[in-house]
Design a protein around this motif. Structure first.
Motif, PDB file in Angstrom:
ATOM      1  N   THR A  56       0.843  -1.194   0.000  1.00 52.61           N
ATOM      2  CA  THR A  56       0.000   0.000   0.000  1.00 52.61           C
ATOM      3  C   THR A  56       0.878   1.243   0.000  1.00 52.61           C
ATOM      4  O   THR A  56       1.807   1.350   0.803  1.00 52.61           O
ATOM      5  N   ASP A  58       1.853   4.963   0.789  1.00 52.16           N
ATOM      6  CA  ASP A  58       1.528   6.105   1.649  1.00 52.16           C
ATOM      7  C   ASP A  58       2.173   7.399   1.163  1.00 52.16           C
ATOM      8  O   ASP A  58       1.900   8.475   1.703  1.00 52.16           O
ATOM      9  N   LYS A  63      -1.683  12.580   4.999  1.00 49.40           N
ATOM     10  CA  LYS A  63      -3.073  12.318   4.607  1.00 49.40           C
ATOM     11  C   LYS A  63      -3.207  10.982   3.892  1.00 49.40           C
ATOM     12  O   LYS A  63      -4.136  10.211   4.142  1.00 49.40           O
ATOM     13  N   GLN A  64      -2.267  10.707   2.994  1.00 51.48           N
ATOM     14  CA  GLN A  64      -2.331   9.436   2.277  1.00 51.48           C
ATOM     15  C   GLN A  64      -2.036   8.271   3.211  1.00 51.48           C
ATOM     16  O   GLN A  64      -2.577   7.173   3.031  1.00 51.48           O
ATOM     17  N   VAL A  66      -2.933   8.113   6.350  1.00 49.74           N
ATOM     18  CA  VAL A  66      -4.186   7.865   7.077  1.00 49.74           C
ATOM     19  C   VAL A  66      -5.139   7.042   6.216  1.00 49.74           C
ATOM     20  O   VAL A  66      -5.760   6.077   6.680  1.00 49.74           O
ATOM     21  N   ALA A  67      -5.246   7.417   4.943  1.00 49.41           N
ATOM     22  CA  ALA A  67      -6.113   6.675   4.031  1.00 49.41           C
ATOM     23  C   ALA A  67      -5.634   5.235   3.892  1.00 49.41           C
ATOM     24  O   ALA A  67      -6.446   4.288   3.894  1.00 49.41           O
ATOM     25  N   ALA A  68      -4.309   5.055   3.772  1.00 50.97           N
ATOM     26  CA  ALA A  68      -3.755   3.705   3.646  1.00 50.97           C
ATOM     27  C   ALA A  68      -4.006   2.892   4.904  1.00 50.97           C
ATOM     28  O   ALA A  68      -4.380   1.711   4.839  1.00 50.97           O
ATOM     29  N   ASN A  70      -6.399   3.301   7.155  1.00 56.13           N
ATOM     30  CA  ASN A  70      -7.822   2.982   7.265  1.00 56.13           C
ATOM     31  C   ASN A  70      -8.211   1.848   6.320  1.00 56.13           C
ATOM     32  O   ASN A  70      -9.024   0.981   6.665  1.00 56.13           O
ATOM     33  N   GLN A  71      -7.641   1.862   5.131  1.00 57.29           N
ATOM     34  CA  GLN A  71      -7.895   0.780   4.180  1.00 57.29           C
ATOM     35  C   GLN A  71      -7.425  -0.554   4.746  1.00 57.29           C
ATOM     36  O   GLN A  71      -8.143  -1.565   4.692  1.00 57.29           O
ATOM     37  N   ASP A  88       4.061   9.416   9.222  1.00 59.62           N
ATOM     38  CA  ASP A  88       3.132   8.383   8.782  1.00 59.62           C
ATOM     39  C   ASP A  88       3.002   7.284   9.828  1.00 59.62           C
ATOM     40  O   ASP A  88       1.897   6.822  10.128  1.00 59.62           O
TER      41      ASP A  88
END
Length: 336
Positions: A56, A58, A63-64, A66-68, A70-71, A88
């Motif tokens: 994944t 990051d 921000k990315q 966090v998205a990674a 959460n995924q 991160d």
């Protein structure tokens, strides 16, 4: 939360596959995939289950990341390898802890990461930066080495990032403790069109050794310009230049010292080895059982035998400074 003890056990690598640190992320991906392939081929997986790796991106961006995270939290992997960049790792760790996902960070060296971590399921397989003081840390070795160069003039250049500033402070502290001060101590702005001003200052001070404190992506062009205009100056840097991308450049094959750190492929390979061995000892993929095994055992890896403190840091970390001569690294100074 679902049970992770299932066929085809998922582990994940969260790392910068794009952006300024993409070279590092891709090397981590190579090491992680090799470790997974070797486990599946040579050991039939772990506890009889095949291991599957998901990578994944990051982008070394909060921000990315966090998205990674959460995924990945929705997928409940048995292990997350990552992240590479400190912000991160710190941001994602709370998400992983909430879902009881084991995290092994690969290169977040700042001491605050684990001092402020939210739970017990967070480990790191890297040495600390010098935040614990002059007797500890990777920069202590470089500082000790530079302090022995009593007839040479030494400059410390930092990219002024938290990582670079911490390293520079540690080197200066170690040099001062040994009774030797740098002749030049300054910062530089990464990404400038050229570094003529900084290099002129080095020339004026008749500098022999330059310690570069910062990340590889910030050091490459500066190092190249220094080499082009001051060919007799010796460069010294830390783990940021462990990247194969740095040492594959022709201008970086000169006979220079460096604080030789483990290649990123080996870091990820060792992290997977440790996790697999801990799962075997725990007879379980569940995080709490694996954490207990991690905290109470010694693990054979490609990096040698490794153990963890209760906080999740490596115990008995070994540091060495090396000189790169052609393709061979020769030890200069060592420190436990």
């Amino acid at each position: 939360m679902s049970d992770v003890s299932r066929a085809d056990i998922l582990i994940a690598l969260a790392a910068p596959m794009s952006g300024s640190e993409a070279t590092v992320g891709k090397q981590m991906g190579v090491g992680a995939q090799k470790a997974v392939d070797d486990l599946n081929l040579n050991s039939g997986g772990v506890l009889g289950e095949k291991i599957v790796l998901q990578v994944t991106d990051d982008a070394c961006d909060r921000k990315q990341a966090v998205a990674a995270a959460n995924q990945l939290a929705n997928q409940i992997p048995a292990l997350v390898l990552g992240h590479h960049c400190l912000q991160d790792s710190m941001t994602a760790s709370a998400i992983y802890d909430k879902e009881k996902i084991l995290q092994i960070s690969l290169n977040s060296t700042n001491v605050d990461f684990l001092q402020t971590s939210p739970g017990a399921g967070i480990f790191r397989i890297c040495a600390l930066d010098p935040a614990l003081g002059p007797a500890v840390g990777i920069s202590n070795v470089a500082g000790k080495y530079l302090a022995t160069l009593t007839t040479k003039k030494v400059a410390i250049l930092s990219d002024n990032s938290p990582y670079g500033s911490s390293l520079a402070t540690g080197v200066v502290t170690a040099m001062n403790a040994a009774g030797h001060k740098p002749d030049v101590e300054t910062t530089f702005v990464p990404g400038k069109p050229n570094y003529t001003s900084e290099i002129n200052d080095l020339k004026s001070a008749k500098i022999d050794f330059v310690y570069l404190a910062g990340r590889y992506s910030m050091l490459g062009e500066l190092a190249k310009e220094i080499r082009a205009t001051m060919p007799n100056v010796v460069l010294l840097a830390e783990d940021a230049i462990a990247s194969k991308d740095y040492w594959s450049r022709p201008e970086n094959l000169a006979d220079d010292p460096r604080l030789a750190k483990i290649p990123f492929e080996d870091l990820t390979y060792a992290a997977v080895q440790i996790w697999a061995e801990a799962v075997q000892k725990a007879s379980s993929f569940e995080r709490d059982a694996v954490v207990k095994a991690l905290n109470h055992n010694r693990f054979p890896t490609v990096l040698g035998y490794l153990t963890f403190t209760q906080k999740g840091d490596l115990s008995d970390v070994y540091y060495a400074s090396y000189q790169q001569i052609k393709s061979i690294a020769h030890p200069l100074v060592e420190c436990q």
